[in-house]
Write a protein that holds these residues in place. Structure first.
Motif, mmCIF file in Angstrom:
data_model
loop_
_atom_site.group_PDB
_atom_site.id
_atom_site.type_symbol
_atom_site.label_atom_id
_atom_site.label_comp_id
_atom_site.label_asym_id
_atom_site.label_seq_id
_atom_site.Cartn_x
_atom_site.Cartn_y
_atom_site.Cartn_z
ATOM 1 N N SER A 77 0.832 -1.202 0.000
ATOM 2 C CA SER A 77 0.000 0.000 0.000
ATOM 3 C C SER A 77 0.869 1.255 0.000
ATOM 4 C CB SER A 77 -0.933 -0.012 1.208
ATOM 5 O OG SER A 77 -1.693 1.161 1.269
ATOM 6 N N LEU A 78 1.921 1.247 0.804
ATOM 7 C CA LEU A 78 2.846 2.388 0.834
ATOM 8 C C LEU A 78 3.562 2.554 -0.506
ATOM 9 C CD1 LEU A 78 4.386 2.005 4.401
ATOM 10 C CD2 LEU A 78 2.823 3.794 3.611
ATOM 11 N N GLU A 79 3.940 1.443 -1.124
ATOM 12 C CA GLU A 79 4.575 1.524 -2.445
ATOM 13 C C GLU A 79 3.646 2.180 -3.462
ATOM 14 O OE1 GLU A 79 7.718 -2.065 -3.105
ATOM 15 O OE2 GLU A 79 5.609 -2.635 -3.135
ATOM 16 N N LYS A 80 2.387 1.761 -3.457
ATOM 17 C CA LYS A 80 1.409 2.330 -4.393
ATOM 18 C C LYS A 80 1.198 3.814 -4.115
ATOM 19 C CE LYS A 80 0.256 -1.051 -7.023
ATOM 20 N NZ LYS A 80 0.620 -0.975 -8.430
ATOM 21 N N ARG A 81 1.141 4.176 -2.853
ATOM 22 C CA ARG A 81 0.976 5.581 -2.477
ATOM 23 C C ARG A 81 2.180 6.397 -2.941
ATOM 24 N NH1 ARG A 81 0.963 8.011 3.463
ATOM 25 N NH2 ARG A 81 0.468 10.143 2.935
ATOM 26 N N LYS A 82 3.376 5.848 -2.737
ATOM 27 C CA LYS A 82 4.596 6.528 -3.165
ATOM 28 C C LYS A 82 4.596 6.735 -4.678
ATOM 29 C CE LYS A 82 9.574 5.867 -3.505
ATOM 30 N NZ LYS A 82 10.659 4.905 -3.378
ATOM 31 N N GLU A 83 4.203 5.716 -5.436
ATOM 32 C CA GLU A 83 4.129 5.836 -6.890
ATOM 33 C C GLU A 83 3.172 6.951 -7.292
ATOM 34 O OE1 GLU A 83 3.011 2.010 -8.421
ATOM 35 O OE2 GLU A 83 4.841 1.057 -7.693
ATOM 36 N N SER A 84 2.044 7.011 -6.637
ATOM 37 C CA SER A 84 1.045 8.034 -6.937
ATOM 38 C C SER A 84 1.579 9.427 -6.628
ATOM 39 C CB SER A 84 -0.231 7.760 -6.141
ATOM 40 O OG SER A 84 -1.162 8.785 -6.331
ATOM 41 N N LEU A 85 2.205 9.567 -5.473
ATOM 42 C CA LEU A 85 2.756 10.866 -5.086
ATOM 43 C C LEU A 85 3.916 11.277 -5.999
ATOM 44 C CD1 LEU A 85 2.647 10.494 -1.203
ATOM 45 C CD2 LEU A 85 1.217 11.994 -2.612
ATOM 46 N N THR A 86 4.734 10.323 -6.385
ATOM 47 C CA THR A 86 5.835 10.610 -7.305
ATOM 48 C C THR A 86 5.292 11.104 -8.645
ATOM 49 O OG1 THR A 86 7.264 8.993 -6.234
ATOM 50 C CG2 THR A 86 7.832 9.615 -8.493
ATOM 51 N N ALA A 87 4.250 10.451 -9.131
ATOM 52 C CA ALA A 87 3.629 10.891 -10.391
ATOM 53 C C ALA A 87 3.070 12.300 -10.252
ATOM 54 C CB ALA A 87 2.532 9.915 -10.801
ATOM 55 N N GLU A 88 2.462 12.596 -9.135
ATOM 56 C CA GLU A 88 1.914 13.939 -8.895
ATOM 57 C C GLU A 88 3.036 14.975 -8.834
ATOM 58 O OE1 GLU A 88 -0.911 16.920 -8.313
ATOM 59 O OE2 GLU A 88 -1.177 14.849 -8.961
ATOM 60 N N LEU A 89 4.140 14.647 -8.160
ATOM 61 C CA LEU A 89 5.277 15.563 -8.105
ATOM 62 C C LEU A 89 5.870 15.807 -9.493
ATOM 63 C CD1 LEU A 89 7.100 14.384 -4.860
ATOM 64 C CD2 LEU A 89 5.981 16.583 -5.242
ATOM 65 N N GLU A 90 5.951 14.764 -10.302
ATOM 66 C CA GLU A 90 6.463 14.922 -11.661
ATOM 67 C C GLU A 90 5.553 15.829 -12.479
ATOM 68 O OE1 GLU A 90 6.938 10.893 -13.006
ATOM 69 O OE2 GLU A 90 8.758 10.609 -11.822
ATOM 70 N N LYS A 91 4.266 15.693 -12.291
ATOM 71 C CA LYS A 91 3.302 16.553 -12.994
ATOM 72 C C LYS A 91 3.483 18.018 -12.573
ATOM 73 C CE LYS A 91 -1.650 17.249 -13.560
ATOM 74 N NZ LYS A 91 -2.981 16.829 -13.121
ATOM 75 N N ILE A 92 3.625 18.234 -11.277
ATOM 76 C CA ILE A 92 3.836 19.597 -10.767
ATOM 77 C C ILE A 92 5.131 20.176 -11.321
ATOM 78 C CG2 ILE A 92 4.345 20.937 -8.675
ATOM 79 C CD1 ILE A 92 2.350 19.038 -7.217
ATOM 80 N N GLN A 93 6.198 19.374 -11.327
ATOM 81 C CA GLN A 93 7.488 19.832 -11.845
ATOM 82 C C GLN A 93 7.374 20.212 -13.312
ATOM 83 O OE1 GLN A 93 10.441 20.286 -9.949
ATOM 84 N NE2 GLN A 93 10.828 21.492 -11.785
ATOM 85 N N ALA A 94 6.646 19.408 -14.081
ATOM 86 C CA ALA A 94 6.457 19.713 -15.502
ATOM 87 C C ALA A 94 5.707 21.036 -15.677
ATOM 88 C CB ALA A 94 5.707 18.576 -16.189
ATOM 89 N N GLU A 95 4.711 21.282 -14.859
ATOM 90 C CA GLU A 95 3.978 22.545 -14.925
ATOM 91 C C GLU A 95 4.885 23.727 -14.577
ATOM 92 O OE1 GLU A 95 0.242 22.597 -12.735
ATOM 93 O OE2 GLU A 95 -0.144 20.523 -13.332
ATOM 94 N N MET A 96 5.722 23.540 -13.552
ATOM 95 C CA MET A 96 6.652 24.594 -13.156
ATOM 96 C C MET A 96 7.663 24.864 -14.268
ATOM 97 S SD MET A 96 7.201 23.510 -9.149
ATOM 98 C CE MET A 96 8.532 24.658 -8.872
ATOM 99 N N ASP A 97 8.176 23.788 -14.873
ATOM 100 C CA ASP A 97 9.147 23.946 -15.954
ATOM 101 C C ASP A 97 8.505 24.672 -17.135
ATOM 102 O OD1 ASP A 97 10.976 22.594 -14.400
ATOM 103 O OD2 ASP A 97 10.770 20.671 -15.491
ATOM 104 N N ALA A 98 7.265 24.349 -17.450
ATOM 105 C CA ALA A 98 6.572 25.016 -18.553
ATOM 106 C C ALA A 98 6.387 26.504 -18.258
ATOM 107 C CB ALA A 98 5.226 24.352 -18.794
ATOM 108 N N MET A 99 6.115 26.830 -17.015
ATOM 109 C CA MET A 99 5.956 28.242 -16.637
ATOM 110 C C MET A 99 7.287 28.981 -16.786
ATOM 111 S SD MET A 99 3.439 28.016 -13.357
ATOM 112 C CE MET A 99 2.876 29.705 -13.309
ATOM 113 N N ARG A 100 8.379 28.323 -16.385
ATOM 114 C CA ARG A 100 9.704 28.950 -16.512
ATOM 115 C C ARG A 100 10.061 29.193 -17.968
ATOM 116 N NH1 ARG A 100 11.441 25.159 -12.211
ATOM 117 N NH2 ARG A 100 11.582 26.400 -10.313
#
Length: 103
Positions: A77-100
């Motif tokens: 369950s923790l592994e799945k949660r980590k995968e989900s959070l990692t995907a969300e962080l990658e999405k946020i990073q991509a949005e930040m990079d696009a803004m830059r």
């Protein structure tokens, strides 16, 4: 509960049927018992191999497996949660990079 193909270990490069495990331990087990064995084998934080699973069964039977299964499913369950959070962080990073890049 985690879905696992009935009576078959699919991970770690080896498929093992319920019948094979029963041959190793010397007696039949129920499908529910084997599902618990699969959960421990697939998800426990200690990367157990087949020989170790057989040893654990011989040492403590279903009681041992059920004890380990609780931790295995919690870890999964923790592994799945980590995968989900990692995907969300990658999405946020991509949005930040696009803004830059826009400036």
């Amino acid at each position: 509960m985690v879905k696992i193909q009935k009576n078959l270990w699919q991970t770690k490069g080896k498929n093992m049927l319920k019948k094979e495990f029963e041959d190793f331990i010397g007696h039949e087990i129920t499908d529910d018992q084997f599902k618990s064995v699969e959960n421990v084998y697939n998800y426990h934080p200690v990367n157990l191999n087949v020989d170790e699973m057989v040893f654990l069964w011989q040492l403590g039977g279903q009681t041992m497996i059920e004890f380990l299964e609780e931790k295995a499913l919690s870890f999964h369950s923790l592994e799945k949660r980590k995968e989900s959070l990692t995907a969300e962080l990658e999405k946020i990073q991509a949005e930040m990079d696009a803004m830059r890049e826009a400036y």
